[in-house]
Design an enzyme around this catalytic site. Sequence first.
Site, PDB file in Angstrom:
ATOM      1  N   CYS A  87      42.746  28.176  62.804  1.00  0.00           N
ATOM      2  CA  CYS A  87      43.951  27.701  64.004  1.00  0.00           C
ATOM      3  C   CYS A  87      43.486  28.204  64.537  1.00  0.00           C
ATOM      4  CB  CYS A  87      45.400  28.700  63.218  1.00  0.00           C
ATOM      5  SG  CYS A  87      46.543  28.775  64.255  1.00  0.00           S
ATOM      6  N   HIS A 196      46.768  25.730  57.277  1.00  0.00           N
ATOM      7  CA  HIS A 196      46.063  27.185  56.893  1.00  0.00           C
ATOM      8  C   HIS A 196      45.618  27.707  55.256  1.00  0.00           C
ATOM      9  CE1 HIS A 196      47.143  30.241  60.225  1.00  0.00           C
ATOM     10  NE2 HIS A 196      47.931  28.791  61.093  1.00  0.00           N
ATOM     11  N   GLU A 198      44.682  29.427  53.502  1.00  0.00           N
ATOM     12  CA  GLU A 198      44.546  31.056  52.611  1.00  0.00           C
ATOM     13  C   GLU A 198      46.307  31.347  52.902  1.00  0.00           C
ATOM     14  OE1 GLU A 198      44.452  30.575  56.179  1.00  0.00           O
ATOM     15  OE2 GLU A 198      45.365  31.442  57.176  1.00  0.00           O
TER      16      GLU A 198
END
Lengths: 228, 758
Positions: A87, A196, A198
């Site tokens: 990002c 994302h 994560e």
Amino acid sequence: MTARIGVVTFPGSLDDGDARRAVRVAGGESVALWHGDADLKGVDAVVLPGGFSYGDYLRCGAIARFAPVMSVIVEAAREGMPVLGICNGFQILCESHLLPGALTRNDSLHFVCRDQRLRIESPSTAWTSQYVHGQEIVIPLKNGEGGYVADERTLDELEGDGRVVARYLDINPNGSRRNIAGICNEAGNVVGLMPHPEHAVEDLTGPSTDGLGFFASVLSLLVAVGSL
Amino acid sequence: MAHHIDLVSEAAGTPDIEQPFAELGLKADEYQRIREILERRPTSAELAMYSVMWSEHCSYKSSKVHLRAFGDKKPDTDVLLVGIGENAGVVDVGDGWAVTFKIESHNHPSYVEPYQGAATGIGGIVRDILSMGARPMAVMDPLRFGDPDHPDTRRVLTGVVSGIAGYGNCLGLPNIGGEVVFDPSYQGNPLVNALCVGAMRHEDIHLANATGVGNLVVLYGARTGGDGIGGVSVLASETFDEGGPAKRPSVQVGDPFMEKLLIECTLEVLHAGLVEGIQDLGGAGISCATSELASNGEGGMHVELDRVPLRDSSLTPEEILMSESQERMCAVVVPENIDAFLAICEKWDVTATVIGEVTDTGRLIITWHGEVIVDVPPRTVAHEGPVYNRPMQRPDWLDTLAANDPLTLPRPTDAQQVRDTWWVMAGSPNLASKLWVTSQYDRYVLGNTVLAQPEDSGMIRIDEESGLGVAISTDCNGRIAKLDPYIGAQHALAEAYRNVATTGATPLAVTNCLNFGSPEDPEVMWQFSQAVEGLADACLQLGIPVTGGNVSFYNQTGDVAIHPTPVVGVLGVIDDVQRRTPMSWKPGDSILLLGETRDDLAGSEWAHEVHRHLGGRPPTVDLEAERSLGRLLVWACRDGLLSAAHDVSDGGLAQTLTDMAIHTGLGASVSIPDGADPFMLLWSETTTRVVVSVDREHLAAFLAMCAEHRQTVTPLGRVASNSADPALVVERVYGGTVTLPLGDLRAVSEATFPRLVR
């Protein structure tokens, strides 16, 4: 043995804690790196996390690029160290010219947060080797300026060289050219990804655990290199 | 022209100078009282301080006498570590963890300037949580707007949602829930309430005290500018009138990046043990922070106002005292720690300035380039403002409203009409999917969000090792509160309580945001006192204390007040978030309705949406039954008996089934039980009801548990298996079958908001 993965905190980084957690869940050791220190603390790879570094002032990633830590990251990346920009991290990699193109305001003009289906287009990068070509995954996407743009020749080159790492499925959430969600450099060690991974490492808090593969990929690569 | 500095030394000699107290929002008798306290006229700087601190927003002068009920009727509990009166209440959630949460209004600024109003509403509540020593963990936003088809609603709705997204996303706090409600009563007075929850270890709790003579007062964060001057006195404490002057300069402007730095910087100085007392700067800015810190501590403080870093060097001392510039904090620091404190601020690029020190003079003395411009007893500014026992009058129209019985309204009488009603309700603005709103908010950041909208409660993990977590829900049906404010407040509490229990968390504590019209209207004051009494009585009965909250008056345009809207937030604790009960049912589950359905259409979404009707007697709130149902839901969750649960509230059972089906994409087949009227079962809004889904393996155990709790259970049907064309099928509807394809239902539900904002 395991590898040490650095996660940079810039002023305004938001997903740095999440990136460190993802490294730990994948079995690695996470190391916090500070934007103001030109010191990689001997890490084997680096994650540039999501957020709004420097408040996105001037242009997303434009100020972070000049942080002292970035000078050593750019140098290490050119020498082959794996770097993943997620990002805002992707925006910083483009501003640092480690990756071509730029990220622009979403075509909807709204911030968008959704569980996004992606297709892995290239498993031959440092961060995607645990996936197979064409594998479909679901991970969160959340951005206000995630529209990937580049000139036609660059886009053709990326496609031709197999450097499109992931593509959006179902919908194009931000107006990215050719549905591009992530790309890599020529060597495949530097990857920029708008969604994302994560945030998709635990069933409890994510839509899936599909994001774990990015971190597992680099760890298996580093452990393999280390054991040679 | 140079600004004349009005000195304390001159004030005594010039008693007859005319002062603009009325323009600053003070009444003549309030101004007179200031003169009596000081035994002279106030200086213009003192007048500025008193005017903002004695405003309704800061002093609670009209509500104070009523709010005592929350303390007087506090249930016997040991969960409260810090109670009402501090920046936010703190609750013990076990294992050495404490949780602080609070809800506040930012209604008036959000109407004048929706983006900044909503953005700074988040900023303010986050600093309240931070100033208790907690790491902010999540936010929620209960929102209320005017008629969805009114041309101005789009401006306010889109601006408010963008402001919350723009600020909250950049701040890095997940937005885990809230409400979006439309009603014409909020047309000129939208309600923008913001809740924040934070967590800390017990030993990290901090308070707003300026103790220790000689300790330094440090102002840190953003520079002070000319924004938000008089925000609390001008905006939040007055009614909007047609043709009045533009109020935009009174709205603050937010910088979420600075707030993010302020959070990290503040937590670092707190954890390093460098802070004696801490206070955020919100409403009334420096006036509030200095007078409250001094008043809570040794009682004296000396502030050199000319040391305050400014964005605009032309600001006068009065403006500096009143400015509500955002992203500022005030800390009290022991002199030997000041270098370490300033070093951490520098690390985070946060401007920090020593502006004064704690004294034992009992006076708050503020100087401007060495000359005294304020010399007051701080308690008279911060805590001893005027207290009003305002006249109250039960409105005559209440009886007329109660007599207007919704049971006489035309209603569907065959399967086709039920089907048509279902479509209308599913697409109605209050029941439709809020995806357009919530997809603009980051719900993933920090990686601890276990449940978020559209689940019954937002749930976050506090401790990654143990899985300890909290769930929060905010609720209010303003129409019910209009019919009966006492019951309305209890209704809001009961729903929030039920929503928390539905997810498997044990309700623990309450916060509230009491949004009402003008306190100068005796009928509004009566509504307010009734709501407070109702809420206090219900909290006592449910055994959960009020930890704090906020009052927002003057939500009215001309003579027309909003529906009384006591928004109630309930916080619950769950010792392992892995076990939470979501609203996603599983293929083959039995679908059961818990609770009894009566003829409750008063204040219902059906009466509102289909008939624009409001009248009748509101549903009974049976708190003992709520408590018993809540206990059952928590125990069933603990024993792993439930696949899913979802409460029955706005839009009745029909909406509960719609939500559960759309959320999972799994259809279901349900059947109207013998003796039930299909329409009433589907759209009545009787309280204390929840739909659960249970798999075959756990059904007997769950039914046994229900029997033990004497809980009424009505089997409704079964969740369908995965299919390409899932549908919600309702059988035995006036002799027919209603089939609702989920694809169409979802399309109708999700089309509404994009249409409203187009």
